[in-house]
Design an enzyme around this catalytic site. Sequence first.
Site, PDB file in Angstrom:
ATOM      1  N   ARG A  32      47.738  23.467  17.300  1.00 36.19           N
ATOM      2  CA  ARG A  32      47.057  22.178  17.202  1.00 36.19           C
ATOM      3  C   ARG A  32      45.905  22.031  18.185  1.00 36.19           C
ATOM      4  O   ARG A  32      45.319  20.965  18.288  1.00 36.19           O
ATOM      5  CB  ARG A  32      48.083  21.058  17.416  1.00 36.19           C
ATOM      6  N   LEU A  33      45.564  23.111  18.896  1.00 35.77           N
ATOM      7  CA  LEU A  33      44.482  23.012  19.869  1.00 35.77           C
ATOM      8  C   LEU A  33      43.134  23.125  19.172  1.00 35.77           C
ATOM      9  O   LEU A  33      42.976  23.876  18.210  1.00 35.77           O
ATOM     10  CB  LEU A  33      44.601  24.099  20.942  1.00 35.77           C
ATOM     11  N   CYS A  34      42.160  22.408  19.720  1.00 34.79           N
ATOM     12  CA  CYS A  34      40.838  22.348  19.118  1.00 34.79           C
ATOM     13  C   CYS A  34      40.015  23.548  19.572  1.00 34.79           C
ATOM     14  O   CYS A  34      39.004  23.395  20.254  1.00 34.79           O
ATOM     15  CB  CYS A  34      40.190  21.038  19.538  1.00 34.79           C
ATOM     16  N   THR A  35      40.467  24.743  19.227  1.00 33.58           N
ATOM     17  CA  THR A  35      39.729  25.975  19.523  1.00 33.58           C
ATOM     18  C   THR A  35      40.107  27.023  18.480  1.00 33.58           C
ATOM     19  O   THR A  35      41.282  27.110  18.088  1.00 33.58           O
ATOM     20  CB  THR A  35      40.036  26.536  20.937  1.00 33.58           C
TER      21      THR A  35
END
Length: 407
Positions: A356-359
Amino acid sequence: MKPMGPIPDGFAAIDGELAIGGRKASDLAAQGTPVFVYDRAMLDARVADLRAAMPPWLAIHYAMKANPFAPLLAHMAGLVDGFDVASAGEMQLALEAGMTADAISFAGPGKSEGELEAAVRARVTLNTESAGEIRRALAIGDRLGIAPRLAIRVNPSFDIKGSGMKMGGGAKPFGIDAELVPPLAREIAASGAEWRGFHIYAGSQALDAQAVIATLAATLALTGELADQAGVNVPHCNLGGGFGIPYFPGDTPLDIARVGEALDAAFRVLPDRLAETHFAIELGRFLVGEAGVYLTRVIDVKESHGEIFAVTDGGLHHQLAASGNFGTVVRRNYPVAVANRFGEAAAQREQTIVGRLCTPLDLLANKVALPQVRPGDLVAIFCAGAYGASASPAAFLGHGPAREILA
Ligand SMILES: *Cc1c(COP(=O)(O)O)cnc(C)c1O
């Protein structure tokens, strides 16, 4: 489709769900996800198999940086003969887990004055990593009136062929170059400190038995040469280890029976000077890696340009290694399954599991064959028992750490 690594042996299904430690994935996840689950019975079995394969007089140490979860440490303390630590924090955890001080050794470059003093006071063995560190430890011992327990970590001139991470051979921040060791060993032995011997660690994540055997043979030979040159006995010798586990497609397990036979044969022809030496190996991932599973829940399933993405509530902030960003050059897939439908046939279309990380780095399984994933499903990432929770950037993006359970 891209292949994934082999699911470790020993995981069964209960009511169509992956079971870990005899409990269904949905039960283990009921208190919240993501969660690391470590299977106690698999830890027991792993240590028992290893002991059966190795010569009986070889001590087995756990290198606790692989997984310092306190309940797991307490369990391991009852299974192995010693713990190897790499900070004063780990040393404290090792003592709290019930390991006795004389079975703990403390390696690592850059030990602070406070760490050296804590180790001397606790009577833990320091695997010293430089001439300066030896002198600092001796001075602390003088000041406290305690004979420090000192071994020398040797930087060997070789490393394990084909190992995942090189930790010996050539210029290294670890240990003392072999040629510089003999006078320092004599200095410790003559100083009134308790001379403990050598620590020689040549690499990690090796799956080729022949390479491990060759490294152990070279390590034994080097130990004998150093002892002769220094004119000292070697009460203890930590031979390293580097035993790997299969993570990726095509990886096969290390043949520990072959390694054990070769070590047994080598121990039978030791030079006289090493006849009384207590030998140990120190293993991290081999002991705990395959016993751990990271369970994360699918929040969303979406399509982009014809590709299916399942977005989970986990990610690289807990399981950095599975994302391919912890010491690997080419990203490959760890073994992964849909835990609540374990064993179900794969869907026609490939799916990509992300965190769920924005990367874009937060990729948990790339284009794999799995049953069709739906929101609410539990995704299991295997081989999560080592270098997971404690080796991932849990503060990154603020979702917080994962739970951990010893089941
Ligand atoms: C990290 C480390 C280990 C453990 O490595 P694994 O690959 O997990 O077995 C053992 N010894 C030393 C000195 C280490 O730095």
